[in-house]
Write a protein that holds these residues in place. Sequence first.
Motif, PDB file in Angstrom:
ATOM      1  N   LEU A   1       0.846  -1.208   0.000  1.00 36.65           N
ATOM      2  CA  LEU A   1       0.000   0.000   0.000  1.00 36.65           C
ATOM      3  C   LEU A   1       0.875   1.250   0.000  1.00 36.65           C
ATOM      4  CD1 LEU A   1      -2.979  -0.644   2.462  1.00 36.65           C
ATOM      5  CD2 LEU A   1      -3.131  -0.090   0.039  1.00 36.65           C
TER       6      LEU A   1
ATOM      7  N   ASP B   1      -8.117   6.913  -0.928  1.00 38.82           N
ATOM      8  CA  ASP B   1      -7.185   5.831  -0.611  1.00 38.82           C
ATOM      9  C   ASP B   1      -5.937   6.333   0.104  1.00 38.82           C
ATOM     10  OD1 ASP B   1      -6.063   7.215  -2.703  1.00 38.82           O
ATOM     11  OD2 ASP B   1      -6.494   5.668  -4.188  1.00 38.82           O
TER      12      ASP B   1
ATOM     13  N   GLN C   1      -3.948   8.720  -0.871  1.00 39.83           N
ATOM     14  CA  GLN C   1      -2.954   9.327  -1.748  1.00 39.83           C
ATOM     15  C   GLN C   1      -3.310  10.807  -1.945  1.00 39.83           C
ATOM     16  OE1 GLN C   1      -1.458   6.972  -4.899  1.00 39.83           O
ATOM     17  NE2 GLN C   1      -1.583   5.104  -3.711  1.00 39.83           N
TER      18      GLN C   1
ATOM     19  N   HIS D   1      -7.890  -0.363   4.313  1.00 36.36           N
ATOM     20  CA  HIS D   1      -7.102   0.504   3.436  1.00 36.36           C
ATOM     21  C   HIS D   1      -6.814  -0.185   2.095  1.00 36.36           C
ATOM     22  CE1 HIS D   1      -6.495   3.617   6.502  1.00 36.36           C
ATOM     23  NE2 HIS D   1      -6.622   2.588   7.329  1.00 36.36           N
ATOM     24  N   TYR D   2      -6.632  -1.506   2.150  1.00 37.58           N
ATOM     25  CA  TYR D   2      -6.522  -2.245   0.876  1.00 37.58           C
ATOM     26  C   TYR D   2      -7.819  -2.103   0.091  1.00 37.58           C
ATOM     27  CZ  TYR D   2      -2.196  -4.758   2.074  1.00 37.58           C
ATOM     28  OH  TYR D   2      -0.915  -5.088   2.361  1.00 37.58           O
TER      29      TYR D   2
ATOM     30  N   ARG E   1      -8.056   1.332  -1.501  1.00 38.17           N
ATOM     31  CA  ARG E   1      -7.173   1.504  -2.660  1.00 38.17           C
ATOM     32  C   ARG E   1      -7.717   0.733  -3.864  1.00 38.17           C
ATOM     33  NH1 ARG E   1      -4.747   4.575  -5.993  1.00 38.17           N
ATOM     34  NH2 ARG E   1      -3.066   3.600  -7.164  1.00 38.17           N
TER      35      ARG E   1
END
Lengths: 398, 388
Positions: free
Chosen positions: B83, B204, B206, B352-353, B356
């Motif tokens: 990640l 996600d 980012q 979190h996976y 994303r």
Amino acid sequence: MDLRFTPEEIAFRDEVRSFLRREIPADIRARLSEGRHLSKQDMVTCHRILHQRGWAVPHWPREWGGQDWSPVFHYILGEEIQRAAVPPPLAFNVSMVGPVIAQFGSEAQKRRFLPATANLDIWWCQGFSEPGSGSDLASLRTRAERDGDHYIVNGQKTWTTLAQYADWIFCLVRTNREAKKQEGISFLLFEMTSPGITVRPIVTIDGGREVNEVFFDNVRVPVENLVGQENRGWDYAKFLLGNERTGIARIGLTKERLARARQFARETPAGDGTVWDDPDFRRRLALIEVQLKALEITQMRVVAGARNREAGRPDPNSSILKIKGSELQQAATELLMEIAGPCALPAVDPDEPTNEPPIGPEWAMLTAPTYFNYRKVSIYGGSNEIQRNIIAKAFLGL
Amino acid sequence: MDFDLTEEQRLLRDSIDRLIDDAYGDFEKRRTYAQEPHGFSMALWRRYAELGLLGLPFAEADGGYGGGAVETMLVMEAIGRGLALEPYLATVVLGGGLVRLGGNAAQRQRILPRIADGSLRLAFAHNERQARYDLFDVATTARAEGGGFVLNGAKTVVLHGDSADLLVVGARLSGNRRDRTGIGLFLVDAGAAGVTRRAYPTQDGQRAAEITLAQVRVPADAMLGAPDAGLALIGQVTDAAIAALCAEAVGAMSALHAMTVDYLKTRKQFGVPIGSFQALQHRAADMLVALEQARSMAMYAAMMADAPDAAERHTAMAAARVQIDESARMIGQGAIQLHGGIGMTQEYRAGHYFKRLTMIGLLFGDTAHHLKTVAAAGGLSADEAAET
């Protein structure tokens, strides 16, 4: 990493492709492609043409007719046979009993059975499932009791595919009722003409007569027809079923069906155009094709990995191939039926002679029975639920 | 047919895996990186450079290592597993890819060695709000003036556009908004007069930016590639980015699946591990089927990413994304469900996976968009026909 075939592999594929189209009678291929039932003679003819070329038992040991091929060559042959709508070499002979005899049989059994099995001089059927033993195969109750140099076999097998054509049966029988259920099973071979055998057809929902019930009433089997050791039959059966699963994705067959789906969709009127013009139809086809492409690469990964695997030990990925491969075979038969639309309804056998005009295209009238028939593929060979159990236990450690 | 990596590729994979495991093995560290000014770790970015990852796909003459799509796949899969937050996709695959494939020798030599050494970061400022997933839908204009160009327009959700030094901007030289011709690409300094950036985090974790271009002047040599080759170049680099995202998604899916299976073995209810329940076993098994199908298509995407025939390549990428997205949805949703409450928490890695993977499913087209692309091409059997 390179997913493309090598020039050598392409040359072999082209050789197989042209051989099949040239040597296998076109009328047999057409019948299979249309979903009609083949006669015993059709299947024997094709099997022997392949065997003469050395392509019926290439995975057998070399001394019994096998070829020294890479796993990719085996894969190519299997795929091309399916894509050309050629009936494959009889699985009961070449994938099931043959490898078991070659691996576990006595020298005398090998000499007696392997050449005749390879050439389909003996047609084998599989005596595994019983009315009370489907997924829980090891619970089988057909028993064999020693009487001098014979076993006396009593009991019943079911779902015995093409038993009506079979000369011999390979049969799991219980030889020890005291032991743990897996440890009291033996692997016996006997002739279907033996006194005391009755074969009764089971008509399936598609109207087909592929499968049978087989009854044994005091059938006398010579002790020399025991394969390997008494009470070790479960090991041989597991070996056999492992072989069965690797070829079960039948990607070439689904490709052949999808090619027909494209053709029929373009020929079948719908609205102002044809079924092919409907974007929803095209999306459904595309979704099946995407999954099939993924499965094809998954299968090639299994094939390529076979080099690094211990001989005789199936890749756990074969359960993935079974689950997804059967789902896609079913999706393709369903799609064909939906292209046929109302023309799929009439239950009229297109092979039945008649003076009446046809109700619809012949292919369309075979789509529903094929769809019905293909519900079997997620049930046989270890049902898809059993495959999920195998993945969970053997692969995920749950 | 060969699925083995070369010795060099194995070494590369091992060193990336070590880097990512070391940097991201402890999930707490990821939170620390995310709090740095650009939302990722500058120290790690330098380590990517030291390992040669930032110049991996560039030619040796341009300061790179001449790697191909398989090498990119190895990096992206590790990024997915960890990640990782660093802007590899934005700088190396997208920005670097556009310069590598579209730039002249002077542009390549000016830019690519500085990407490789970690001193220059790029972002691809192309997408506009009205365009949705249509690469050709460009309202931003480039007007020739005084030997250079003047750019005007608004770009949306520019990945890592907040911190990039150099933007590659898609702008229309001629024609109407939805014409497939007349699109050019321009190198624009992020600090140039007339460029404004509104930075924000994405779902996600980012970063991205809305970028406005108001009377931005660039010199003639800021144009990347031939005036009318823009769309082809954008298509090619987007396809490479799709292949890279497929690999990232597979890395994320495999890590998420593995941690879910571990959880099933350790979490106890009714006195037994919940993994002993068949309903949960079958769901985990189906997730494995989905993972392997996705892995196969990520390999397919890597194989096809450099295919010279644009239509064939584009259909292949769309097909790969259809499978990846279907698998990602199935595994992502399944992982949260099988974890139960803990999967819903911000503290735990699984969610979190899932986030994303969900966002990857909205980049460069969603499932419906890609399925439409495959269907419009007449399906995937075109390559079969060519073989026969």
